[in-house]
Scaffold this motif. Structure first.
Motif, short mmCIF file in Angstrom:
data_model
loop_
_atom_site.label_atom_id
_atom_site.label_comp_id
_atom_site.label_asym_id
_atom_site.label_seq_id
_atom_site.Cartn_x
_atom_site.Cartn_y
_atom_site.Cartn_z
N LYS A 86 28.61 62.53 24.61
CA LYS A 86 27.67 61.67 23.88
C LYS A 86 28.39 61.13 22.65
O LYS A 86 28.85 61.90 21.80
CB LYS A 86 26.45 62.49 23.46
CG LYS A 86 25.43 61.75 22.61
CD LYS A 86 24.63 60.75 23.41
CE LYS A 86 23.50 60.18 22.55
NZ LYS A 86 22.76 59.13 23.27
N GLU A 87 28.49 59.81 22.54
CA GLU A 87 29.20 59.19 21.41
C GLU A 87 28.70 59.75 20.08
O GLU A 87 27.50 59.95 19.88
CB GLU A 87 29.00 57.69 21.45
CG GLU A 87 29.74 56.93 20.38
CD GLU A 87 29.56 55.43 20.49
OE1 GLU A 87 28.76 54.88 19.71
OE2 GLU A 87 30.22 54.81 21.35
N LYS A 90 34.04 57.79 20.94
CA LYS A 90 33.33 57.25 22.09
C LYS A 90 33.38 58.21 23.27
O LYS A 90 34.17 59.16 23.29
CB LYS A 90 33.93 55.89 22.48
CG LYS A 90 33.77 54.83 21.40
CD LYS A 90 34.34 53.50 21.84
CE LYS A 90 34.15 52.44 20.75
NZ LYS A 90 34.71 51.13 21.15
N LYS A 91 32.52 57.98 24.24
CA LYS A 91 32.48 58.80 25.44
C LYS A 91 33.87 58.87 26.08
O LYS A 91 34.57 57.86 26.15
CB LYS A 91 31.48 58.23 26.44
CG LYS A 91 31.25 59.10 27.66
CD LYS A 91 30.16 58.54 28.56
CE LYS A 91 29.94 59.44 29.76
NZ LYS A 91 28.85 58.92 30.64
N HIS A 92 34.26 60.07 26.48
CA HIS A 92 35.56 60.37 27.10
C HIS A 92 36.70 60.50 26.09
O HIS A 92 37.84 60.75 26.50
CB HIS A 92 35.94 59.35 28.18
CG HIS A 92 34.96 59.25 29.30
ND1 HIS A 92 34.46 60.36 29.95
CD2 HIS A 92 34.37 58.18 29.88
CE1 HIS A 92 33.61 59.98 30.89
NE2 HIS A 92 33.53 58.66 30.86
N SER A 93 36.43 60.34 24.80
CA SER A 93 37.47 60.63 23.80
C SER A 93 37.85 62.11 23.93
O SER A 93 37.00 62.96 24.17
CB SER A 93 36.96 60.36 22.39
OG SER A 93 36.71 58.98 22.19
N LEU A 94 39.13 62.39 23.77
CA LEU A 94 39.65 63.75 23.93
C LEU A 94 40.18 64.28 22.61
O LEU A 94 41.02 63.65 21.97
CB LEU A 94 40.77 63.76 24.98
CG LEU A 94 41.58 65.05 25.11
CD1 LEU A 94 40.71 66.22 25.56
CD2 LEU A 94 42.75 64.85 26.07
N ILE A 95 39.66 65.44 22.21
CA ILE A 95 40.15 66.14 21.02
C ILE A 95 40.83 67.41 21.49
O ILE A 95 40.21 68.24 22.16
CB ILE A 95 39.00 66.49 20.06
CG1 ILE A 95 38.19 65.24 19.72
CG2 ILE A 95 39.54 67.14 18.79
CD1 ILE A 95 36.81 65.54 19.17
#
Length: 216
Positions: A96-97, A143-148
């Motif tokens: 979820k953004e 944003k959705k699919h951002s990777l940390i």
């Protein structure tokens, strides 16, 4: 990468194995962070925890024979897990953004509270956490699919944070190195803190998989 080499967590693919600092690690825990708003169940992030199974089981032999539900509720078990001398990689994928500043403040607040509780929140820790907030604030939205990715090397008392996102088909990454032992440990504990961690599903999954490894 074939489907057999990944595990889907809320439609997010996590590789079963990765290599960090030249050491192979396995996906030993996974789950989500979520909230309920007006009876709506909203999933925020998907999480994957990577460790070296051999090192972990070697250093957790005193927990052999314990049940999954018992370990999932045991603070001592997760304290021991955090202290195991192995590389740890925690991958967090945005579902979820969320505003970058909001994620940064949540992380900073959780770490600060844990440090204050054990009287380890000094000027050095405050400065390190301020850098963490600035790092995430520099991204208006995750944003959705951002990777940390949080990488905790076994040989160093630090954490390396990588934020990877895709904008208009172009992948972009930025990095932050936090060289503060207390901050690094509490950041790791935020995800690996048993019943007190940020993701209950993740710690239950860790307990399940580690019980299986310890029984071999």
């Amino acid at each position: 990468m074939s489907a057999s080499e990944t595990l889907m967590v809320e439609e997010v693919p996590f590789p079963l194995h990765i290599t960090a600092t030249n050491n192979p690690l396995s996906l030993l825990g996974h789950g989500v962070t979520d909230i309920e708003i007006h009876f709506l169940h909203i999933k925020l992030t998907a999480i994957g925890v990577y460790l070296d199974p051999d090192v972990v089981t070697t250093h957790l032999q005193q927990w052999k024979g314990k049940g999954e539900s018992e370990l999932a509720e045991n603070d001592g078990f997760f304290e021991a897990l955090v202290s195991v001398p192995t590389d740890v990689v925690i991958r967090v994928v945005v579902i979820k953004e969320i505003k970058g500043s909001q994620f940064g403040v949540q992380l900073e607040s959780a770490v600060r509270d844990r440090l204050a509780a054990v009287d380890q929140y000094e000027e050095e820790e405050e400065e390190a956490l301020e850098k963490v907030i600035q790092f995430f604030q520099s991204s208006n939205y995750l944003k959705k699919h951002s990777l940390i990715t949080f990488t905790f090397p076994a040989t160093a008392s630090l954490v390396e944070i990588t934020l990877t996102s895709t904008t208009e088909g172009k992948e972009e990454s930025k990095n932050l190195r936090v060289e503060n032992e207390n901050v690094a440990k509490m950041m790791k504990k935020w995800y690996l803190d048993g019943p007190n961690g940020v993701s209950r599903t993740t710690t239950v999954s860790l307990a399940h998989n580690l019980v299986a490894l310890l029984s071999n």
